[in-house]
Design a protein around this motif. Structure first.
Motif, PDB file in Angstrom:
ATOM      1  N   SER A 106       0.830  -1.206   0.000  1.00  0.00           N
ATOM      2  CA  SER A 106       0.000   0.000   0.000  1.00  0.00           C
ATOM      3  C   SER A 106       0.862   1.253   0.000  1.00  0.00           C
ATOM      4  O   SER A 106       2.009   1.221   0.420  1.00  0.00           O
ATOM      5  CB  SER A 106      -0.901  -0.018   1.239  1.00  0.00           C
ATOM      6  N   HIS A 108       1.525   5.171   1.186  1.00  0.00           N
ATOM      7  CA  HIS A 108       1.209   6.050   2.312  1.00  0.00           C
ATOM      8  C   HIS A 108       0.266   7.169   1.845  1.00  0.00           C
ATOM      9  O   HIS A 108       0.469   7.742   0.773  1.00  0.00           O
ATOM     10  CB  HIS A 108       2.484   6.660   2.894  1.00  0.00           C
ATOM     11  N   LYS A 195       8.679  17.766   2.500  1.00  0.00           N
ATOM     12  CA  LYS A 195       8.565  17.856   3.952  1.00  0.00           C
ATOM     13  C   LYS A 195       9.074  19.200   4.448  1.00  0.00           C
ATOM     14  O   LYS A 195      10.046  19.729   3.909  1.00  0.00           O
ATOM     15  CB  LYS A 195       9.400  16.757   4.612  1.00  0.00           C
ATOM     16  N   GLN A 208       6.927  17.880  11.933  1.00  0.00           N
ATOM     17  CA  GLN A 208       7.263  17.592  10.535  1.00  0.00           C
ATOM     18  C   GLN A 208       5.953  17.451   9.791  1.00  0.00           C
ATOM     19  O   GLN A 208       5.053  16.758  10.254  1.00  0.00           O
ATOM     20  CB  GLN A 208       8.060  16.287  10.464  1.00  0.00           C
ATOM     21  N   ASN A 332       2.515   5.141  11.654  1.00  0.00           N
ATOM     22  CA  ASN A 332       2.799   4.005  10.791  1.00  0.00           C
ATOM     23  C   ASN A 332       2.333   2.690  11.380  1.00  0.00           C
ATOM     24  O   ASN A 332       3.032   1.670  11.296  1.00  0.00           O
ATOM     25  CB  ASN A 332       4.289   3.959  10.444  1.00  0.00           C
ATOM     26  N   LEU A 337      -1.703   1.620   7.666  1.00  0.00           N
ATOM     27  CA  LEU A 337      -1.056   1.675   6.345  1.00  0.00           C
ATOM     28  C   LEU A 337      -1.770   0.770   5.342  1.00  0.00           C
ATOM     29  O   LEU A 337      -1.981   1.160   4.191  1.00  0.00           O
ATOM     30  CB  LEU A 337       0.406   1.245   6.458  1.00  0.00           C
TER      31      LEU A 337
ATOM     32  N   GLU B 508       4.062   1.175   2.426  1.00  0.00           N
ATOM     33  CA  GLU B 508       4.897   2.366   2.510  1.00  0.00           C
ATOM     34  C   GLU B 508       4.660   3.115   3.822  1.00  0.00           C
ATOM     35  O   GLU B 508       3.517   3.287   4.250  1.00  0.00           O
ATOM     36  CB  GLU B 508       4.596   3.315   1.346  1.00  0.00           C
ATOM     37  N   THR B 509       5.737   3.594   4.428  1.00  0.00           N
ATOM     38  CA  THR B 509       5.627   4.367   5.670  1.00  0.00           C
ATOM     39  C   THR B 509       6.095   5.801   5.428  1.00  0.00           C
ATOM     40  O   THR B 509       6.677   6.114   4.387  1.00  0.00           O
ATOM     41  CB  THR B 509       6.512   3.771   6.772  1.00  0.00           C
ATOM     42  N   LEU B 510       5.823   6.656   6.426  1.00  0.00           N
ATOM     43  CA  LEU B 510       6.317   8.032   6.401  1.00  0.00           C
ATOM     44  C   LEU B 510       6.693   8.352   7.841  1.00  0.00           C
ATOM     45  O   LEU B 510       5.834   8.386   8.711  1.00  0.00           O
ATOM     46  CB  LEU B 510       5.219   8.983   5.921  1.00  0.00           C
ATOM     47  N   SER B 511       7.985   8.523   8.084  1.00  0.00           N
ATOM     48  CA  SER B 511       8.424   8.673   9.473  1.00  0.00           C
ATOM     49  C   SER B 511       9.117  10.009   9.681  1.00  0.00           C
ATOM     50  O   SER B 511       9.456  10.708   8.737  1.00  0.00           O
ATOM     51  CB  SER B 511       9.353   7.522   9.838  1.00  0.00           C
ATOM     52  N   TYR B 512       9.321  10.336  10.951  1.00  0.00           N
ATOM     53  CA  TYR B 512      10.012  11.575  11.292  1.00  0.00           C
ATOM     54  C   TYR B 512      11.504  11.435  10.992  1.00  0.00           C
ATOM     55  O   TYR B 512      12.096  10.407  11.273  1.00  0.00           O
ATOM     56  CB  TYR B 512       9.834  11.881  12.782  1.00  0.00           C
ATOM     57  N   ILE B 513      12.098  12.499  10.481  1.00  0.00           N
ATOM     58  CA  ILE B 513      13.538  12.444  10.185  1.00  0.00           C
ATOM     59  C   ILE B 513      14.355  12.783  11.426  1.00  0.00           C
ATOM     60  O   ILE B 513      15.551  12.541  11.453  1.00  0.00           O
ATOM     61  CB  ILE B 513      13.918  13.408   9.040  1.00  0.00           C
ATOM     62  N   LEU B 514      13.710  13.362  12.434  1.00  0.00           N
ATOM     63  CA  LEU B 514      14.447  13.679  13.651  1.00  0.00           C
ATOM     64  C   LEU B 514      14.443  12.465  14.566  1.00  0.00           C
ATOM     65  O   LEU B 514      13.390  11.909  14.864  1.00  0.00           O
ATOM     66  CB  LEU B 514      13.821  14.885  14.360  1.00  0.00           C
ATOM     67  N   ILE B 555       9.238   2.031  14.006  1.00  0.00           N
ATOM     68  CA  ILE B 555       7.914   1.627  13.517  1.00  0.00           C
ATOM     69  C   ILE B 555       7.678   0.145  13.827  1.00  0.00           C
ATOM     70  O   ILE B 555       6.602  -0.252  14.257  1.00  0.00           O
ATOM     71  CB  ILE B 555       7.787   1.908  11.999  1.00  0.00           C
ATOM     72  N   GLU B 571      10.378   2.754   2.969  1.00  0.00           N
ATOM     73  CA  GLU B 571      10.231   4.207   2.922  1.00  0.00           C
ATOM     74  C   GLU B 571      11.304   4.775   2.005  1.00  0.00           C
ATOM     75  O   GLU B 571      12.452   4.344   2.033  1.00  0.00           O
ATOM     76  CB  GLU B 571      10.346   4.806   4.335  1.00  0.00           C
ATOM     77  N   ILE B 572      10.894   5.761   1.224  1.00  0.00           N
ATOM     78  CA  ILE B 572      11.849   6.504   0.394  1.00  0.00           C
ATOM     79  C   ILE B 572      11.925   7.893   1.001  1.00  0.00           C
ATOM     80  O   ILE B 572      10.895   8.533   1.208  1.00  0.00           O
ATOM     81  CB  ILE B 572      11.379   6.582  -1.073  1.00  0.00           C
ATOM     82  N   GLY B 573      13.122   8.344   1.334  1.00  0.00           N
ATOM     83  CA  GLY B 573      13.210   9.658   1.964  1.00  0.00           C
ATOM     84  C   GLY B 573      14.642  10.126   2.033  1.00  0.00           C
ATOM     85  O   GLY B 573      15.536   9.523   1.434  1.00  0.00           O
TER      86      GLY B 573
END
Lengths: 344, 787
Positions: A106, A108, A195, A208, A332, A337, B508-514, B555, B571-573
């Motif tokens: 899936s 995001h 972002k 963020q 997450n 998700l 797909e995930t989206l996570s904090y970069i900090l 996660i 995740e792509i980031g």
């Protein structure tokens, strides 16, 4: 002779009708039409007939043979059909048993929104550009008419890494990057999703979050063009019934500047808890590119005008999918998700 | 900024509902948070307590007979100060008080009660404005209060307040006068003049008082002296307007300084003249200089702060707050009034570091020097009127500012070009007139004179904004820009990669970069440093990640804690680093897999090889087939299991790492992968081309070898490929075996070889020849063929 043939025909038809399976039918066929069959015998015995009788009997036999053959064929078809029906019945399964899973992954929800925004603007000739997230003060602020000590810097408390480097507080930082990179100073039509980071963390704010910036620079770009573009954008994203309201506002990098409200998509503008009873939801900041910004980044404000806009993507995603807590977007939870696995 | 509508009506005649006013202001760019009555209570009336007896069933309640004009009501009241003869505020049945309180006829411990006798607090006055007696009991109205009348009107508290959320450029609206000009422009009204007159003595303050400026951060400083003030309570209208504006009344003199600041936007400071030494100096503070401010806190200053000094020591933090030693007290007789402007940027910095005040928030946004004069005159007027002050003649003045209007030239055609409109000339001029700007027109050109009060207006675009604002932006018809048709572009590769990973069954995930400093470099091994925040919000998020994997591990842990064991995510980031004095960022893709993995209909427990399959499919998809290998002889990040991990090499360059997470870090079998996409994508990929399909059948032959355990499958595959030559179409491992029948330290590994050619069917001799070559080559390397 004629009567004899007719009698045989009646008998044969009766036998065909009575045949209960293919085997019995085959026996009937052999009995009458086989090499040693009764009808064949009559044909063989035709030599004994007078020349006058021969054609008459011949044609009568042919008619009877055709009749019998077609009846047999019909009966055969019937047996085949019956056999097939029996087989199909035998093969019948319980289709209510569970399916064999063929699940894929899936996307995001934030990236779903970004791709939707990208597709819309690409279809209008915009290029999608990317810029650094760890940005310099120069591009994040100074080149956007926000010198050090400017009161508007308070609107966005920032995460600095050194006095010069910070996590970008706005995708607007990409505006200056795009203008500076374009050495021929030709027209620009870009969006930049990505972002951004601010020192802000509560139930409705995340430190963020996602933003998309739009920038158009060309000859004779006007506020009316900005309005028309944002109308298309908001209607495509939030529904054709959306009504936009422009409110004069202030951003250092645009002049004039406008905040844009959209009629509440929950209550349609009547007033509810989502829009805090106002009927409106603030979704966009926008305006005409400030001449200082054009100048600082090498564009002649006498020759060019432009518009810029920026909007939060988290809120768009939340509105679109009915997500009530912004933290869900960054938690997450795999159960969250996995829900984003179908087309819109 | 809280606007008292009573206050602003002193300067502009309007008769509109407060909500309408708030909405109309919003439409010209002045958003509001709330609009409504200053005292948000309804159905109140002045009553007189005729009788007051103790409640038979209570030790503190009273049963009162209260005359409310039309009738006499029985009301039960618990206040200690309720007594017969008192004039009180009564909330009648049906009244609504703040906090959702609704007054109903009722029964309190058996006694009928038809309303409520109220304290000021119950009417909704903010607690910071309450006096001690307001908190203890009901409000006592003066004897003269008329029974049956509206108590709010009687107390002069009938007012509507709008709490504006103003934009940073409109410092002018931090004043009643500024608001009056704005409202006048909306409704096409005139702003009424402000009363400034007073009598002064024949003396000249300059003979006894000096001001010295020792910094460029103070362009104007005015001072005036007033004598023999009588300190007392302010009149009700001043107190109520201050409270409606959010300022606590103190005494008439202090209140007047605040009242004038509200009116004009010019902050003032009043010194007790008898605590001064005949002069004031403006200078930058010395580093570590100490000053105790009005709020009795000792502040340590720096050379970036502007201070007022009495010639010896700092006595005030300029533009922010006065000092304790020179403040107005109950005993003050004589006053020095300071009206000055300080540099906005310095004040902003001081305010941010030390203290933000009503004054500093105005200085930060810039001020009109005309108002600096106006405020000091207005102070004298009000001090004479409400504090019985004698005004000393003369004005101490240090002024380098210009009071002239700002002149801006613009054309009608530019206005209409930028707005995309055809607003007629007279309408444009009408907007300027309503705003109180004067102008001269010459054909298409307009020379506009903008009063200094609008310090936000300095360039032609600012005037275009004004036209848009007052003409009404919602009257402008939107249209799509008439630009040439062209194809837009986007980063297709990243999007295709994302879709491929989803096709492979990953979420797909989206996570904090900090992340936390301790984990920021996990799963990497290079010579970069970490990028750390100067002022993080929490220690948990004090550093920019150098790898996405620490985020994915978090996660994983979150989901595990929620009983979710089967996790396959990607995740792509961006990931960040410091190199020398420079900072940089890289695009990466990270994958984490654990538990069971479903792909299509197949369900399997995740191990190294599943993840390797994902890696290969991903690299093949991106066009790197045949150019990558998984190598174990390189330095690996220490967060990987040393026996189940590999570096991913493309064209002999390490682009990422994969493998099981070290059990010391995560004890469950969790497998991760990360590839630096910038590094990978820098390796060019050719176009996809069709490969001819042979018309002739191929053959499959199985071979099994016994080799030393250390020999890798890849080494054997390479040897097979080299020995078999061009007739080998492919080779696959179908079995790896150790145990009974196989010598200790050895393993059996079995391959299926596919042989064929595009132009013929291979003969038996050809096939056997190839197999022979393969066997000989492997035997040379110590393998034995297993029969």
């Amino acid at each position: 002779m004629k009567e004899q043939i007719e009698e045989m025909k009646t008998k044969a038809l009766d036998a065909i009708a009575k045949a209960e399976n293919e085997k019995q039918l085959e026996e009937v066929r052999v009995t009458y039409l086989g090499k040693k069959g009764e009808l064949t015998a009559i044909l063989r015995g035709m030599g004994a007939l007078s020349p006058e009788e021969r054609p008459v009997v011949g044609s009568q036999v042919n008619v009877v043979r055709d009749t019998l053959e077609s009846k047999i064929k019909e009966k055969e078809e019937q047996f085949k059909q019956e056999e097939l029906n029996r087989k199909l019945k035998e093969e019948t399964i319980d289709i209510t048993l569970p399916a064999t899973k063929v699940k894929r992954g899936s996307k995001h929800p934030m990236n779903r929104i970004i791709e939707e925004v990208e597709d819309l603007f690409v279809s209008m000739g915009y290029d999608v550009v990317d810029g650094p997230e760890l940005e310099t003060d120069e591009y994040c602020f100074e080149r956007l008419n926000l010198p050090k000590g400017h009161p508007a810097r308070d609107m966005q408390d920032s995460f600095y890494v050194t006095t010069e480097y910070l996590l970008r507080t706005q995708t607007s930082a990409v505006q200056a990057r795009v203008m500076m990179k374009n050495e021929e100073k030709t027209p620009i039509r870009v969006i930049c999703p990505g972002k951004v980071y601010r020192r802000d963390d509560d139930a409705t704010h995340s430190h963020q979050f996602g933003q998309v910036e739009g920038l158009v620079i060309d000859k004779d770009i006007s506020l009316a063009d900005l309005k028309g573009t944002l109308e298309v954008f908001v209607k495509k994203m939030l529904g054709e019934n959306s009504v936009l309201r422009f409110r004069p506002s202030y951003f250092p990098f645009t002049e004039p500047s406008y905040e844009v409200d959209v009629s509440c998509f929950k209550c349609g503008g009547k007033g509810c808890n989502l829009c805090k009873q106002t009927g409106w939801i603030e979704i966009l900041g926008s305006g005409m590119v400030h001449p200082n910004v054009l100048k600082m980044n090498g564009y002649d404000p006498e020759k060019y005008t432009g518009f810029a806009f920026g909007t939060g993507l988290d809120r768009l995603a939340m509105f679109k999918y009915g997500i009530t807590d912004i933290r869900l977007l960054y938690q997450n939870d795999i159960r969250f998700l996995k829900q984003f696995d179908r087309m819109d | 900024m809280k606007l008292s509508t009573n206050f602003v009506k002193d300067y502009v005649d309007i008769d509109v509902d407060v909500k309408k006013l708030a909405e109309d202001m919003t439409n010209v760019g002045n958003e509001y948070d709330a609009a409504g009555p200053f005292i948000p209570a309804t159905n109140l009336v002045i009553g007189e307590v005729l009788e007051c007896t103790m409640h038979p069933d209570s030790d503190h309640l009273h049963v009162c007979k209260v005359d409310v004009g039309k009738e006499v009501l029985q009301i039960v009241c618990g206040a200690p100060n309720v007594r017969a003869g008192l004039k009180v505020i009564v909330a009648l049945a049906g009244a609504e008080l703040p906090g959702g309180v609704k007054i109903k006829k009722g029964n309190i411990r058996g006694q009928e009660s038809n309303g409520m006798i109220c304290s000021i607090a119950e009417l909704g006055l903010e607690s910071k404005f309450l006096k001690p007696e307001d908190k203890e009991g009901i409000h006592e109205l003066p004897k003269e209060a008329k029974v049956g009348e509206d108590p709010i009107a009687y107390m002069e508290m009938k007012d509507d307040v709008i709490d504006f959320d103003l934009t940073a450029n409109r410092g002018d609206l931090l004043s009643i006068l500024g608001m009056a000009y704005e409202i006048a422009a909306i409704y096409d009204k005139k702003v009424k003049p402000i009363e400034l007159s007073y009598k002064d003595t024949k003396e000249d303050v300059n003979d006894s008082f000096k001001v010295e400026i020792h910094t460029k951060n103070c362009p104007i400083f005015l001072a005036k002296k007033v004598e023999n003030v009588v300190i007392k309570e302010s009149p009700a209208f001043i107190k109520n307007r201050l409270m409606a504006s959010g300022i606590r009344p103190i005494n008439n003199v202090v209140d007047i300084s605040n009242y004038v600041m509200l009116e004009t936007g010019q902050p003032l400071h009043y010194y007790d003249a008898d605590t001064l030494k005949g002069k004031l100096e403006v200078r930058m503070a010395k580093d570590q200089e100490k000053l105790t401010t009005l709020d009795n806190i000792e502040r340590t200053l720096s050379s970036e702060d502007i201070v007022i000094s009495d010639g010896e020591k700092a006595i005030g933090l300029a533009g922010v707050m006065g000092g304790l030693d020179t403040e107005i007290t109950e005993n003050t007789k004589n006053i020095i009034i300071e009206s000055a402007i300080f540099d906005a940027v310095h004040i902003r910095k001081t305010a941010k570091e030390i203290l933000r005040s009503e004054a500093s928030s105005r200085f930060e946004k810039g001020l009109d020097p005309n108002r600096t004069y106006m405020a000091i005159e207005r102070s004298c007027h009000l001090l004479e009127k409400y504090a019985d002050a004698t005004i000393v003649g003369g004005l101490v003045k240090q002024d380098t500012t210009s009071l002239e209007d700002t002149k801006i030239t613009i054309t009608f055609s530019k206005i209409n070009q930028v707005l995309g409109t055809k607003v007629p000339q007279e309408e444009v001029l009408n907007v300027f007139r309503r705003l109180g700007f004067t102008y001269e027109v010459k054909e298409d050109t307009i020379l506009v004179s903008v009063p200094k009060r609008r310090i936000d207006i300095s360039i032609p675009e600012d005037l275009i904004e004004e036209v848009g604002r007052i003409y009404g932006v919602n009257n402008i018809e939107g249209r799509l820009p008439a630009l040439p048709i062209k194809a837009g572009s986007y980063d297709k590769r990243t999007r295709k990669l994302r879709n491929k990973m989803i096709d492979l069954g990953l979420n797909e995930t989206l996570s904090y970069i900090l992340v936390n400093e301790k984990e920021a470099k996990d799963f990497t091994c290079d010579d970069t440093e970490i990028a750390k925040l100067l002022a993080p919000m929490t220690e948990e998020r004090n550093t920019l990640r150098h790898s996405i994997l620490p985020s994915l591990i978090k996660i994983y842990e979150y989901n595990k804690a929620h009983s979710q064991k089967d996790i396959s995510i990607f995740e792509i980031g961006k990931a960040f680093y410091k190199m020398g004095e420079d900072y940089g960022e890289e695009n990466k893709i990270a994958v984490l897999m654990t538990g069971e993995f479903y792909l299509g209909m197949h369900k399997t427990a995740v191990d190294f090889y599943v993840l390797k399959g994902i890696a290969e499919e991903m690299l093949d998809f991106l066009g790197y087939a045949g150019r990558y290998s998984f190598v174990t002889n390189k330095e690996m990040p220490k967060e990987f299991h040393p026996g189940q991990s590999a570096a991913i090499s493309v064209n002999n360059d390490i682009v990422g790492y994969m493998g099981r997470v070290h059990p010391a870090k995560v004890k469950e079998a969790v497998f991760v992968l990360e590839i630096n996409l910038d590094k990978l994508f820098s390796k060019k990929v050719g176009k996809m081309k069709y490969k001819e399909i042979s018309k002739y059948p191929s053959v499959k032959k199985d071979l099994a070898f016994i080799v030393a355990k250390e020999v890798t499958a890849e080494e054997i595959a390479k040897s097979i490929k080299k020995a078999a030559g061009s007739l080998l179409l492919g080779s696959e491992v179908f079995d790896v075996y150790t145990g009974a029948g196989i010598e200790e330290g050895k393993k059996s590994i079995a391959y299926t070889l596919e042989l064929g050619a595009n132009d013929r069917t291979l003969t038996d001799e050809e096939i056997n020849g190839v197999l022979e070559k393969v066997i000989i080559a492997l035997e040379k390397q110590g393998a034995t063929i297993r029969k």
